[in-house]
Motif scaffolding. Structure first.
Motif, PDB file in Angstrom:
ATOM      1  N   ASP B 164      25.717  79.863 -38.694  1.00  0.00           N
ATOM      2  CA  ASP B 164      26.013  78.471 -39.066  1.00  0.00           C
ATOM      3  C   ASP B 164      26.382  78.403 -40.543  1.00  0.00           C
ATOM      4  N   ALA B 165      25.545  79.075 -41.356  1.00  0.00           N
ATOM      5  CA  ALA B 165      25.782  79.044 -42.804  1.00  0.00           C
ATOM      6  C   ALA B 165      27.169  79.597 -43.119  1.00  0.00           C
ATOM      7  N   ALA B 166      27.521  80.724 -42.500  1.00  0.00           N
ATOM      8  CA  ALA B 166      28.830  81.329 -42.759  1.00  0.00           C
ATOM      9  C   ALA B 166      29.951  80.353 -42.402  1.00  0.00           C
ATOM     10  N   GLN B 167      29.780  79.651 -41.297  1.00  0.00           N
ATOM     11  CA  GLN B 167      30.819  78.717 -40.860  1.00  0.00           C
ATOM     12  C   GLN B 167      30.983  77.563 -41.839  1.00  0.00           C
ATOM     13  N   VAL B 168      29.847  77.038 -42.310  1.00  0.00           N
ATOM     14  CA  VAL B 168      29.934  75.932 -43.261  1.00  0.00           C
ATOM     15  C   VAL B 168      30.645  76.384 -44.537  1.00  0.00           C
ATOM     16  N   PHE B 169      30.440  77.649 -44.926  1.00  0.00           N
ATOM     17  CA  PHE B 169      31.053  78.132 -46.162  1.00  0.00           C
ATOM     18  C   PHE B 169      32.458  78.662 -45.943  1.00  0.00           C
ATOM     19  N   GLY B 170      33.056  78.336 -44.814  1.00  0.00           N
ATOM     20  CA  GLY B 170      34.486  78.568 -44.665  1.00  0.00           C
ATOM     21  C   GLY B 170      34.898  79.743 -43.794  1.00  0.00           C
ATOM     22  N   ALA B 171      33.934  80.408 -43.141  1.00  0.00           N
ATOM     23  CA  ALA B 171      34.309  81.533 -42.296  1.00  0.00           C
ATOM     24  C   ALA B 171      34.513  81.052 -40.858  1.00  0.00           C
ATOM     25  N   GLY B 172      35.672  81.360 -40.289  1.00  0.00           N
ATOM     26  CA  GLY B 172      35.906  81.052 -38.879  1.00  0.00           C
ATOM     27  C   GLY B 172      35.113  82.003 -38.010  1.00  0.00           C
ATOM     28  N   PRO B 173      35.222  81.875 -36.692  1.00  0.00           N
ATOM     29  CA  PRO B 173      34.410  82.699 -35.805  1.00  0.00           C
ATOM     30  C   PRO B 173      34.579  84.207 -36.034  1.00  0.00           C
ATOM     31  N   TYR B 174      35.811  84.673 -36.260  1.00  0.00           N
ATOM     32  CA  TYR B 174      36.022  86.115 -36.426  1.00  0.00           C
ATOM     33  C   TYR B 174      35.450  86.609 -37.746  1.00  0.00           C
ATOM     34  N   ARG B 175      35.723  85.848 -38.817  1.00  0.00           N
ATOM     35  CA  ARG B 175      35.190  86.285 -40.103  1.00  0.00           C
ATOM     36  C   ARG B 175      33.671  86.143 -40.154  1.00  0.00           C
ATOM     37  N   THR B 176      33.130  85.154 -39.449  1.00  0.00           N
ATOM     38  CA  THR B 176      31.674  85.046 -39.362  1.00  0.00           C
ATOM     39  C   THR B 176      31.094  86.310 -38.748  1.00  0.00           C
TER      40      THR B 176
END
Lengths: 357, 267
Positions: B164-176
């Motif tokens: 969740d944190a990664a997504q909020v900071f701008g990472a899409g599913p693959y980069r997450t």
């Protein structure tokens, strides 16, 4: 209105049969420190996650800086967030953690390093860049989480009970600091907490939530001084609740006749909840003469709980009811076992028609 | 009253225990270097078995087949078990219990039955002949069940809110997945890979029915048993043990020196 940074329009979210947020409508201004205050399960965290994009609302719209973001995923919203338990990436150093949002934005190395230098200085965590999260203290982790939330200079910062895991002293210190960062950066902070002291210390405005809805949305002083509902009156501040019946415009409470502010639409015999904050009560040795227009009840001091600036005096009335009076502890005029009178100005309290138990 | 074990009793018990565990392996290595592998007493040192093994083209081909089979099956099994464990742990669906049981169910089917049923299904329904591909797939199904359990046990500690944190900071599913999930779960994935590799490498029944005439180390060793225990079999078994032992020794050394942590951060 261009000043609206975050708009929430008729947002509803259900989890199975429970309604976590119902028909929430709210506007938060640019540069505002806004708190969502409520007990656990009141929907405040769900509302925050809806703003972040981590939950999709079942109905309603969310706008950020005038743009409808309801259907955007979290990574396209450009918000900063500080999570409960910090959620620092355990495999990255402090510097890598803080720079993560910039890396995701494909910022070049020079920008990343420049911003890192700026934010570690602002948050006073310089020197920790090479450490891993598990090598940091709770307070340091908290600052790193804040730095990560702020480094990309987001349009707004969401904070989900970020101070809940810190010890009391550190929390007091961080409350002041978080407020200072918000002032310096001039972006709106949306702060979720169940701790009323935190909300009152830091916020400009507070929305008190219960069961997925807003009980009151108002500047913090209004929430404190003029609670809009019985729930707000009991949840914010420390108050005594006196439940009685209306008789001839007075409150009949356990045989005492007490004056109270007028309630619209209440008639004789209605059940009334009268809330009076502990610090609005005055305690005096029994027999002291009091003003004629003050309410007065008599009792005996059972115990005095010293809290520093104030002491809570637990007073037991004749029928066993307990009333808490907060008074300055510096002049101990009374002691446990003393017979005392409690007095207060009637309009210092708030009265509501009693709805439920 | 003293009821503590004396060092002598304790030592004797330890030696007995380790002998019980490792005597067969030690005997095997010992015999592989003996001139008479059937009754290697007294011992006459020789490396004839190893020389025979090095010269036997059939063993080299079988080894190559086994490595290809086990690597491909382990990779597939690792990917499948990673997907399965993420599905069960991250997305807490109502039916995740049933889903988990379906993934581990190949574990409860006898390997022999997996082998035969895969062969029959491929032949009768799909019209495919038994070959390396079908052996890899059948072994991967088996490995997936074990790999899934390994990953499940390790990933219960992973905090999915990090995603969740990664997504909020701008990472899409693959980069997450690439920047946050994978760096944290790869030790579990490696565990699933190693276990699936060993299972497929040592597997006889599943591979045998699907491979037909293509030899693997276990099938070759099993086949050659009919002509008696030959010295090169001892050499082969000793070598396989040696490689496994060496691999664990290297991993241990790397972890002791802190060069590799396998996700362990001393928390």
């Amino acid at each position: 209105m261009s000043d609206v940074a975050i708009g929430i329009h008729d947002v509803t979210k259900r989890f199975g049969r429970t309604v976590a947020v119902k028909n929430a409508t709210l506007e938060i201004s640019q540069g505002e420190f806004f708190s969502l205050l409520g007990p656990s399960g009141s929907g405040k965290t769900t509302l925050l996650r809806i703003i972040a994009g981590l939950e999709a609302p079942d109905g309603g719209r969310v706008t950020i800086a005038g743009k409808d973001v309801t259907d955007l995923p979290p990574y396209a919203r450009g918000v900063g967030m500080v999570f409960q338990d910090f959620l620092l990436f355990p495999h990255m150093t402090v510097a890598e953690n803080i720079q993560f949002p910039l890396r995701m934005q494909h910022a070049n190395r020079a920008t990343r390093d420049e911003r890192l230098a700026w934010i570690v200085k602002l948050l006073r965590i310089d020197g920790l860049e090479g450490r891993f999260p598990h090598q940091l203290s709770g307070g340091q982790q908290q600052r790193v989480a804040l730095a990560r939330g702020l480094i990309s200079r987001p349009a707004l910062l969401l904070l989900d009970e970020p101070l809940a895991n810190l010890d009391r002293e550190l929390r007091k210190e961080m409350e002041v600091e978080v407020r200072r960062y918000q002032r310096e950066l001039g972006i709106p902070f949306v702060y979720v907490t169940h701790n009323q002291e935190e909300a009152l210390t830091m916020s400009d405005r507070i929305a008190v939530m219960r069961a997925g809805g807003f009980e009151q949305v108002a500047p913090k002083l209004d929430v404190y001084i003029a609670p809009a509902t019985a729930f707000v009156a009991s949840f914010v501040g420390h108050a005594n609740r006196l439940r009685g019946n209306l008789r001839d415009g007075m409150l009949d409470w356990k045989g005492h006749r007490l004056a109270l502010p007028k309630i619209e639409g209440a008639t004789d015999g209605d059940a009334i909840d009268y809330f009076i904050k502990c610090e609005h009560l005055t305690i005096a040795p029994a027999g002291t003469s009091v003003g004629a227009n003050l309410n007065r009840v008599d009792g005996t001091i059972r115990d005095i709980i010293f809290k520093g600036q104030v002491a809570d005096h637990l007073v037991v009335l004749g029928d066993g009811t307990e009333i808490v009076v907060s008074e300055a502890a510096s002049l101990p005029r009374v002691k446990a076992g003393d017979a005392v009178s409690i007095t207060w100005a009637p309009d210092a309290g708030r009265s509501f028609r009693a709805l439920d138990t | 009253m003293r009821n503590r074990l004396t060092p002598i009793t304790l030592g004797t018990m330890l030696v007995a225990l380790y002998l019980f565990l490792f005597a067969p392996v030690i005997y095997l290595v010992y015999a592989s270097f003996a001139r008479d592998t059937v009754w290697p007493f007294p011992w006459h040192f020789t490396v004839a078995g190893y020389v025979d093994l090095a010269g036997a083209r059939a063993y080299q081909q079988a080894l190559w087949n086994s490595v290809v089979l086990a690597s491909a099956a382990a990779f597939l099994a690792m990917a499948l078990s990673a997907m399965g464990s993420i599905a069960v742990l991250k997305y807490r669906h109502r039916w995740r219990g049933a889903f988990a049981i379906i993934i581990v169910s190949p574990m409860f089917v006898a390997e022999l039955l997996i082998g035969i049923s895969t062969l029959i299904f491929n032949r009768k329904v799909l019209g495919l002949p038994g070959n390396m591909g079908s052996a890899i797939v059948a072994n991967a199904v088996h490995g997936m069940a074990f790999g899934f359990l390994i990953m499940l046990a390790q990933l219960v500690r992973y905090d999915w809110r990090l995603d969740d944190a990664a997504q909020v900071f701008g990472a899409g599913p693959y980069r997450t997945f690439w920047y946050v999930t994978l760096p944290n779960i790869w030790p579990a994935m490696l565990g699933a890979f190693v276990l699936s590799f060993l299972l497929a490498f040592n597997n006889l029944e599943i591979s045998f029915y699907n491979l037909g005439a293509i030899p693997t180390l276990p099938s070759l060793a099993w086949g050659s048993l009919r002509y008696g225990l030959k010295p090169e079999l001892f050499a082969l078994a000793a070598l396989v043990n040696g490689v496994v032992f060496a691999a664990f020794a290297v991993i241990y050394a790397l972890m002791r020196t802190g060069l590799v942590r396998f996700g362990y951060r001393g928390i």
